[in-house]
Scaffold this motif. Structure first.
Motif, PDB file in Angstrom:
ATOM      1  N   GLU A  71       9.972   4.769   3.064  1.00 45.96           N
ATOM      2  CA  GLU A  71      10.834   5.823   2.522  1.00 45.96           C
ATOM      3  C   GLU A  71      11.253   6.796   3.621  1.00 45.96           C
ATOM      4  O   GLU A  71      12.398   7.258   3.648  1.00 45.96           O
ATOM      5  CB  GLU A  71      10.103   6.559   1.393  1.00 45.96           C
ATOM      6  N   ARG A  72      10.343   7.095   4.541  1.00 46.71           N
ATOM      7  CA  ARG A  72      10.693   7.989   5.642  1.00 46.71           C
ATOM      8  C   ARG A  72      11.718   7.328   6.566  1.00 46.71           C
ATOM      9  O   ARG A  72      12.654   7.991   7.040  1.00 46.71           O
ATOM     10  CB  ARG A  72       9.428   8.372   6.427  1.00 46.71           C
ATOM     11  N   HIS A  86      14.112   9.140   9.386  1.00 49.75           N
ATOM     12  CA  HIS A  86      13.093   9.568  10.350  1.00 49.75           C
ATOM     13  C   HIS A  86      12.942   8.511  11.447  1.00 49.75           C
ATOM     14  O   HIS A  86      13.123   7.309  11.207  1.00 49.75           O
ATOM     15  CB  HIS A  86      11.748   9.782   9.655  1.00 49.75           C
ATOM     16  N   CYS A 133       5.263   8.790  12.658  1.00 51.47           N
ATOM     17  CA  CYS A 133       6.555   9.043  12.035  1.00 51.47           C
ATOM     18  C   CYS A 133       6.395  10.249  11.120  1.00 51.47           C
ATOM     19  O   CYS A 133       5.571  10.214  10.191  1.00 51.47           O
ATOM     20  CB  CYS A 133       7.022   7.832  11.234  1.00 51.47           C
ATOM     21  N   GLN A 158       0.831  -1.192   0.000  1.00 49.65           N
ATOM     22  CA  GLN A 158       0.000   0.000   0.000  1.00 49.65           C
ATOM     23  C   GLN A 158       0.872   1.250   0.000  1.00 49.65           C
ATOM     24  O   GLN A 158       2.008   1.241   0.478  1.00 49.65           O
ATOM     25  CB  GLN A 158      -0.920   0.000   1.216  1.00 49.65           C
ATOM     26  N   LYS A 159       0.302   2.353  -0.539  1.00 56.03           N
ATOM     27  CA  LYS A 159       1.070   3.605  -0.623  1.00 56.03           C
ATOM     28  C   LYS A 159       1.507   4.081   0.768  1.00 56.03           C
ATOM     29  O   LYS A 159       2.623   4.585   0.939  1.00 56.03           O
ATOM     30  CB  LYS A 159       0.245   4.680  -1.309  1.00 56.03           C
ATOM     31  N   GLN A 160       0.636   3.906   1.786  1.00 58.85           N
ATOM     32  CA  GLN A 160       0.989   4.331   3.146  1.00 58.85           C
ATOM     33  C   GLN A 160       2.242   3.608   3.626  1.00 58.85           C
ATOM     34  O   GLN A 160       3.138   4.220   4.211  1.00 58.85           O
ATOM     35  CB  GLN A 160      -0.169   4.056   4.105  1.00 58.85           C
ATOM     36  N   ASP A 161       2.301   2.291   3.362  1.00 58.69           N
ATOM     37  CA  ASP A 161       3.460   1.507   3.783  1.00 58.69           C
ATOM     38  C   ASP A 161       4.705   1.927   3.015  1.00 58.69           C
ATOM     39  O   ASP A 161       5.804   2.038   3.592  1.00 58.69           O
ATOM     40  CB  ASP A 161       3.206   0.016   3.570  1.00 58.69           C
ATOM     41  N   LYS A 162       4.561   2.164   1.712  1.00 54.00           N
ATOM     42  CA  LYS A 162       5.700   2.574   0.896  1.00 54.00           C
ATOM     43  C   LYS A 162       6.243   3.914   1.365  1.00 54.00           C
ATOM     44  O   LYS A 162       7.454   4.098   1.510  1.00 54.00           O
ATOM     45  CB  LYS A 162       5.296   2.647  -0.579  1.00 54.00           C
ATOM     46  N   ASP A 163       5.343   4.862   1.647  1.00 50.45           N
ATOM     47  CA  ASP A 163       5.765   6.177   2.126  1.00 50.45           C
ATOM     48  C   ASP A 163       6.476   6.058   3.478  1.00 50.45           C
ATOM     49  O   ASP A 163       7.470   6.743   3.730  1.00 50.45           O
ATOM     50  CB  ASP A 163       4.560   7.108   2.259  1.00 50.45           C
ATOM     51  N   PHE A 164       5.957   5.178   4.330  1.00 51.68           N
ATOM     52  CA  PHE A 164       6.563   4.984   5.648  1.00 51.68           C
ATOM     53  C   PHE A 164       7.980   4.435   5.518  1.00 51.68           C
ATOM     54  O   PHE A 164       8.907   4.923   6.175  1.00 51.68           O
ATOM     55  CB  PHE A 164       5.698   4.040   6.480  1.00 51.68           C
ATOM     56  N   GLN A 183       2.834  11.339  10.695  1.00 50.94           N
ATOM     57  CA  GLN A 183       1.870  10.413  10.121  1.00 50.94           C
ATOM     58  C   GLN A 183       1.815   9.114  10.924  1.00 50.94           C
ATOM     59  O   GLN A 183       2.859   8.625  11.385  1.00 50.94           O
ATOM     60  CB  GLN A 183       2.249  10.080   8.675  1.00 50.94           C
TER      61      GLN A 183
END
Length: 264
Positions: A10-11, A16, A28, A2-8, A31
């Protein structure tokens, strides 16, 4: 993914970190973190806490088996510090609803399997201790050999957690790690003294032959999904294979210093 997991992810890769929860929500960079992160974090902490509780309970009966007063003082120190470490780890879980008093009462931490059983890396039911803490100690030489080998393994694994993306865990491990490193050193000193005092090198070699493969198994399978997830989430930095190789090198150096053969 999912995009949320991918963004996480990356952070996390960008450096982060996640601080203490707000209520029971982990964030994080402002978010909420994926539920998988919280689950893997709690699993990692529980495995460590359960192993410390089981390790302390298993070593406690050997305090009075120490051959001298100094050995008994050292054994008592190790047991006490392991209970302190377990408490520090479990306190990290309080914001997630874990009741420390009920948790400690929930398992028989001194329970052990038959010594001839070899679980390898497969998990069994009950608490989440590492498999090596399901096996019973047998005699003073056996106990100090175990402390030497497992102490080194614990120090290597905790060094990874000291760089954790979850800052409360990293802070706790920064306090715990020097004491666990000392436990390994005390174990090696205990083995050296046992050899010098009794000259029973055969008993020490037998203990090494027994514990070496069982401690090696605490690093898990090299293809473990959990291990790779820990790295992606920033909960660890190195693979199981890398940590195992590090431990084998350190334990080989210690055994060489003691004049003990390295098991195949």
């Amino acid at each position: 993914m999912q995009k949320q997991d991918k963004d996480f992810l990356e952070r996390i890769a960008a450096g982060h970190r996640i601080g203490a929860p707000e209520g029971d929500v982990l964030r994080c960079a402002g978010q909420p973190v994926p539920t998988g992160y919280r689950s893997e974090l709690m699993r990692l902490v529980v495995v460590f806490a359960d192993s410390e509780l089981a390790g302390a309970a298993g070593f406690c009966p050997f305090i009075n088996r120490g051959p001298g007063l100094r050995e008994r003082i050292v054994a008592a120190k190790i047991v006490t510090e392991k209970y302190v470490h377990a408490e520090m780890a479990l306190k990290l879980l309080e914001p997630f609803g874990v009741n420390l008093m009920l948790y400690v009462r929930s398992h028989a931490w001194d329970s052990r399997l038959d010594r001839h059983i070899d679980l390898g890396t497969r998990r069994i039911g009950g608490d989440k201790r590492l498999n090596v803490f399901h096996y019973p100690l047998e005699g003073w030489e056996d106990a100090v050999v175990f402390n030497m080998l497992m102490g080194a393994a614990t120090a290597i694994q905790l060094a990874e957690m000291a760089q954790s993306s979850y800052t409360p865990l990293a802070a706790a491990i920064a306090q715990i790690l020097p004491r666990e490193q000392e436990h390994a050193q005390l174990g090696e000193s205990g083995v050296k003294q046992a050899i010098e005092r009794g000259g029973n090198r055969a008993a020490v070699q037998a203990a090494v032959n027994y514990w070496h493969p069982r401690v090696a198994a605490t690093f898990g399978r090299v293809d473990s999904d959990h291990a790779m997830t820990y790295i992606q989430y920033g909960l660890r930095g190195r693979s199981s294979a890398d940590m195992l190789a590090d431990w084998k090198a350190r334990s080989a150096a210690a055994l060489k210093r003691l004049g003990i053969a390295i098991p195949d």
